[in-house]
Write a protein that holds these residues in place. Structure first.
Motif, PDB file in Angstrom:
ATOM      1  N   MET A  85       0.840  -1.190   0.000  1.00  0.00           N
ATOM      2  CA  MET A  85       0.000   0.000   0.000  1.00  0.00           C
ATOM      3  C   MET A  85       0.883   1.250   0.000  1.00  0.00           C
ATOM      4  N   ARG A  86       0.393   2.340  -0.560  1.00  0.00           N
ATOM      5  CA  ARG A  86       1.220   3.553  -0.698  1.00  0.00           C
ATOM      6  C   ARG A  86       0.928   4.537   0.435  1.00  0.00           C
ATOM      7  N   VAL A  87       1.993   4.843   1.176  1.00  0.00           N
ATOM      8  CA  VAL A  87       1.835   5.662   2.381  1.00  0.00           C
ATOM      9  C   VAL A  87       2.726   6.893   2.296  1.00  0.00           C
ATOM     10  N   VAL A  88       2.169   8.037   2.675  1.00  0.00           N
ATOM     11  CA  VAL A  88       2.995   9.243   2.829  1.00  0.00           C
ATOM     12  C   VAL A  88       2.996   9.629   4.306  1.00  0.00           C
ATOM     13  N   ILE A  89       4.183   9.955   4.798  1.00  0.00           N
ATOM     14  CA  ILE A  89       4.321  10.381   6.195  1.00  0.00           C
ATOM     15  C   ILE A  89       4.688  11.858   6.186  1.00  0.00           C
ATOM     16  N   ILE A  90       3.978  12.669   6.961  1.00  0.00           N
ATOM     17  CA  ILE A  90       4.348  14.093   7.072  1.00  0.00           C
ATOM     18  C   ILE A  90       4.970  14.299   8.443  1.00  0.00           C
ATOM     19  N   GLY A  91       6.256  14.681   8.463  1.00  0.00           N
ATOM     20  CA  GLY A  91       6.990  14.861   9.725  1.00  0.00           C
ATOM     21  C   GLY A  91       7.859  13.641   9.987  1.00  0.00           C
ATOM     22  N   THR A  92       9.189  13.846  10.018  1.00  0.00           N
ATOM     23  CA  THR A  92      10.093  12.699  10.226  1.00  0.00           C
ATOM     24  C   THR A  92      10.849  12.816  11.548  1.00  0.00           C
ATOM     25  N   GLY A  93      10.126  13.199  12.602  1.00  0.00           N
ATOM     26  CA  GLY A  93      10.717  13.199  13.945  1.00  0.00           C
ATOM     27  C   GLY A  93      10.665  11.803  14.531  1.00  0.00           C
ATOM     28  N   TYR A  94      10.558  11.715  15.856  1.00  0.00           N
ATOM     29  CA  TYR A  94      10.590  10.417  16.534  1.00  0.00           C
ATOM     30  C   TYR A  94       9.438   9.523  16.060  1.00  0.00           C
ATOM     31  N   VAL A  95       8.250  10.091  15.920  1.00  0.00           N
ATOM     32  CA  VAL A  95       7.089   9.268  15.561  1.00  0.00           C
ATOM     33  C   VAL A  95       7.037   8.995  14.054  1.00  0.00           C
ATOM     34  N   GLY A  96       7.224  10.039  13.242  1.00  0.00           N
ATOM     35  CA  GLY A  96       7.120   9.870  11.793  1.00  0.00           C
ATOM     36  C   GLY A  96       8.165   8.913  11.244  1.00  0.00           C
ATOM     37  N   SER A  97       9.407   9.032  11.721  1.00  0.00           N
ATOM     38  CA  SER A  97      10.471   8.182  11.174  1.00  0.00           C
ATOM     39  C   SER A  97      10.239   6.719  11.558  1.00  0.00           C
ATOM     40  N   VAL A  98       9.818   6.492  12.795  1.00  0.00           N
ATOM     41  CA  VAL A  98       9.586   5.109  13.241  1.00  0.00           C
ATOM     42  C   VAL A  98       8.379   4.520  12.505  1.00  0.00           C
ATOM     43  N   THR A  99       7.325   5.324  12.354  1.00  0.00           N
ATOM     44  CA  THR A  99       6.139   4.851  11.632  1.00  0.00           C
ATOM     45  C   THR A  99       6.506   4.518  10.190  1.00  0.00           C
ATOM     46  N   GLY A 100       7.271   5.415   9.560  1.00  0.00           N
ATOM     47  CA  GLY A 100       7.672   5.197   8.170  1.00  0.00           C
ATOM     48  C   GLY A 100       8.504   3.935   8.026  1.00  0.00           C
ATOM     49  N   ALA A 101       9.526   3.811   8.856  1.00  0.00           N
ATOM     50  CA  ALA A 101      10.413   2.640   8.754  1.00  0.00           C
ATOM     51  C   ALA A 101       9.648   1.367   9.105  1.00  0.00           C
ATOM     52  N   GLY A 102       8.766   1.460  10.098  1.00  0.00           N
ATOM     53  CA  GLY A 102       7.982   0.298  10.525  1.00  0.00           C
ATOM     54  C   GLY A 102       7.053  -0.167   9.414  1.00  0.00           C
ATOM     55  N   LEU A 103       6.368   0.773   8.777  1.00  0.00           N
ATOM     56  CA  LEU A 103       5.442   0.394   7.693  1.00  0.00           C
ATOM     57  C   LEU A 103       6.213  -0.143   6.493  1.00  0.00           C
ATOM     58  N   ALA A 104       7.412   0.413   6.238  1.00  0.00           N
ATOM     59  CA  ALA A 104       8.236  -0.105   5.133  1.00  0.00           C
ATOM     60  C   ALA A 104       8.653  -1.543   5.439  1.00  0.00           C
TER      61      ALA A 104
ATOM     62  N   LEU B 242      11.315   2.795   0.824  1.00  0.00           N
ATOM     63  CA  LEU B 242      11.283   3.892   1.820  1.00  0.00           C
ATOM     64  C   LEU B 242      12.083   5.064   1.275  1.00  0.00           C
ATOM     65  N   ILE B 243      11.385   6.191   1.086  1.00  0.00           N
ATOM     66  CA  ILE B 243      12.046   7.366   0.482  1.00  0.00           C
ATOM     67  C   ILE B 243      11.920   8.547   1.429  1.00  0.00           C
ATOM     68  N   PHE B 244      12.993   9.311   1.569  1.00  0.00           N
ATOM     69  CA  PHE B 244      12.950  10.533   2.374  1.00  0.00           C
ATOM     70  C   PHE B 244      13.098  11.731   1.445  1.00  0.00           C
ATOM     71  N   THR B 245      12.172  12.667   1.539  1.00  0.00           N
ATOM     72  CA  THR B 245      12.204  13.818   0.626  1.00  0.00           C
ATOM     73  C   THR B 245      11.498  15.024   1.260  1.00  0.00           C
ATOM     74  N   THR B 246      11.866  16.215   0.770  1.00  0.00           N
ATOM     75  CA  THR B 246      11.130  17.409   1.207  1.00  0.00           C
ATOM     76  C   THR B 246       9.950  17.675   0.264  1.00  0.00           C
ATOM     77  N   GLU B 247       9.920  16.918  -0.822  1.00  0.00           N
ATOM     78  CA  GLU B 247       8.913  17.139  -1.877  1.00  0.00           C
ATOM     79  C   GLU B 247       7.595  16.445  -1.498  1.00  0.00           C
ATOM     80  N   LEU B 248       6.687  17.191  -0.896  1.00  0.00           N
ATOM     81  CA  LEU B 248       5.454  16.576  -0.406  1.00  0.00           C
ATOM     82  C   LEU B 248       4.369  16.485  -1.478  1.00  0.00           C
ATOM     83  N   THR B 249       4.270  17.523  -2.315  1.00  0.00           N
ATOM     84  CA  THR B 249       3.089  17.597  -3.173  1.00  0.00           C
ATOM     85  C   THR B 249       3.003  16.441  -4.174  1.00  0.00           C
ATOM     86  N   ASN B 250       4.129  16.103  -4.812  1.00  0.00           N
ATOM     87  CA  ASN B 250       4.105  14.968  -5.749  1.00  0.00           C
ATOM     88  C   ASN B 250       3.744  13.680  -5.033  1.00  0.00           C
ATOM     89  N   ALA B 251       4.328  13.513  -3.849  1.00  0.00           N
ATOM     90  CA  ALA B 251       4.097  12.287  -3.083  1.00  0.00           C
ATOM     91  C   ALA B 251       2.603  12.122  -2.796  1.00  0.00           C
TER      92      ALA B 251
END
Ligand code: NAD
Ligand code: UGA
Length: 456
Positions: free
Chosen positions: A1-20, A63-72
């Protein structure tokens, strides 16, 4: 499934890596470019056991890290809002959460997502935030279908990856009519055992997050409220806590008394509840008073610890103190509302010289103690720090501090030398046999064994 995470602090980064790691395709975004560069580089922007290993395993693949939110956003099936919701320090809703980052995320999401998207509230938010988000999205998304889901996060820093991958429960709070979103969210969390997926209504889900932190705070407050009485009467809080923890109804966890709680969430979440109670039930309501007392008690623990140190050292000016720990708890570099920061400031204001030891958090010290740079020295290990010191003050219970050889530290220190244990992590007997005086919060003083050759 395709997921976008907004905010890569303690919660966003763990959620992103966990879902990946669960096999989803994840794009993690942040407005902070330095943070995104760090996630794409060799040194992560935050320290969390196991996190960077997981990131490196999936980075560049799913798992991709980017500042480009709108395309994502164009391709996203789920958008997780993981931005910060700090305490509002002034203005009209002072004391509640500052919702500007959530609000601006919602407005960006509304401009760019496609039909059928699920917007997930992962950040900790005030009650009925989903209603506000729905209004903003509805007004900007024309006829596109969407659902706002509350999926609060219960991870604790230091064990975040483990907590996310093996949660006690996952809340999926939805409106009744959003059955389709409930089903898709359950699929997203397919690795979590079915009995741990809970489907409360939206408002129960938002409140349950705050209720959970309030319960943890109240539990700590109970045990911490008895520490001064223990010292006054000869009871030992570690023994009291052990007895209480053996009651199956209460359990042994979250009963370690000491210098009190810190971190980015407890104070702000309880403050937000106090605000909420005031909003619904008036300024004089008893609930807010009860919760405020817990926060005041926690502040008192920090001041009283410094007062106790001052009582035994008599003065701080020109004294050298080894401060063990700067982060708000072990296994993290997070110093937000850390007791060590408040305590260090009190000591520095009174002229003490500090040797601050922390495995990962001293990088923040120069900013935190700007006015006192000439009074501080920084170390990442407790090696070569005891020479000429008058006292050792433990504020964060890093396990490395258990291994300090007090027999070799003691002869180097100025006599009478003290260990002030703000976390009750050390064995008083070992310290006193080494020839040092020991003070533990809620335990009182254990004087040095004067027959030890180190005591003089
Ligand atoms: P954090 O400050 O570490 O990270 C938040 C990130 O969001 C930052 O990197 C910031 O640059 C980014 N951000 C802010 N506005 C943005 C925007 N418009 N677009 C993109 N990125 C943006 O915060 P955190 O500790 O991860 O906490 C996030 C939320 O989760 C808070 O509501 C917090 O209460 C909650 N929470 C935190 C923890 C925890 O242990 N830290 C646990 C459970 C819940
Ligand atoms: C806390 C909660 O434990 C998480 O469930 C929650 O998701 C998170 O807040 C949040 O909402 O942000 P965290 O603040 O990372 O997590 O760390 P904790 O392990 O809860 O510790 C908080 C503070 O309490 C620390 O300063 C710790 O030293 C102190 N503490 C904890 C004690 O003084 N005694 C204890 O027995 C346990």
């Amino acid at each position: 499934m395709r997921v976008v995470i907004i905010g890569t602090g303690y919660v966003g980064s763990v959620t992103g890596a966990g879902l990946a790691s669960a096999g989803h395709d994840v794009i993690c975004t942040d407005v902070n470019k330095e943070k995104i560069d760090a996630w794409n580089g060799d040194t992560p922007p935050i320290i969390e056991p196991g996190l960077f290993e997981l990131v490196k395993k999936h980075r560049g693949k799913n798992l991709i890290f980017t500042t480009e939110l709108t395309n994502a956003l164009n391709e996203a099936e789920f958008v997780f809002v993981c931005v910060n919701t700090p305490q509002k320090e002034n203005g009209i809703n002072k004391g509640s959460f500052d919702m500007r980052y959530v609000d601006s995320s919602a407005r960006t999401i509304a401009q760019h997502v496609c039909d059928g998207v699920i917007i997930v509230e992962k950040s900790t938010v005030p009650l009925r935030t989903a209603e506000h988000l729905t209004r903003v999205l509805r007004a900007n998304m024309n006829d596109k279908k969407f659902a706002v889901v509350s999926n609060p996060e219960f991870l604790a820093e230091g064990t975040a990856v483990e907590d996310f991958l093996h949660p006690d429960r996952v809340l999926i709070g939805t409106k009744n009519e959003d059955e389709w979103a409930r089903v898709k969210m359950a699929e997203l969390y397919s690795w979590v055992p079915k009995d741990k997926l809970i489907f409360p209504n939206l408002w129960s889900s938002e409140l349950a997050k705050l209720a959970n932190n309030l319960s943890l705070v109240m539990r700590l407050t109970t045990i911490n409220s008895l520490t001064e009485l223990c010292e006054e009467t000869g009871a030992d809080i570690t023994e009291v806590s052990k007895v209480v923890g053996m009651d199956k109804r209460l359990s042994q966890y979250f009963l370690r008394a000491g210098v009190g709680f810190g971190g980015s969430c407890f104070r702000k979440d309880v403050s937000a509840l106090i605000y909420l109670m005031g909003h619904y039930f008036g300024a004089d309501n008893p609930y807010g008073k009860l919760f405020s007392a817990a926060l005041s008690l926690n502040d008192h623990l920090r001041t009283r610890f410094v007062q106790s140190i001052g009582y035994y050292l008599h003065s701080f000016g020109s004294k050298t103190i080894v401060l063990l720990g700067l982060s708000f708890k072990p296994e993290t570099d997070d110093v937000r509302d850390a007791p060590a920061v408040t305590i260090a400031k009190y000591l520095l204001e009174d002229g003490a010289r500090l040797r601050i030891v922390d495995p990962v958090a001293t990088k923040h010290a120069k900013t935190l103690f700007q006015e006192y740079l000439s009074q501080i020295e920084l170390f990442d290990k407790p090696d070569n720090v005891f020479e000429g010191a008058h006292a050792i003050v433990v504020v964060t219970e890093w396990k490395q501090f258990q291994d300090i050889d007090f027999n070799s530290a003691a002869p180097k220190m100025q006599k009478p030398a003290w260990v002030f244990d703000g976390r009750n992590m050390l064995d008083p007997k070992k310290i006193t046999t080494a020839g040092l005086n020991y003070y533990g919060i809620g335990r009182g003083v254990f004087y040095a064994d004067l027959s030890s050759p180190n005591a003089k």
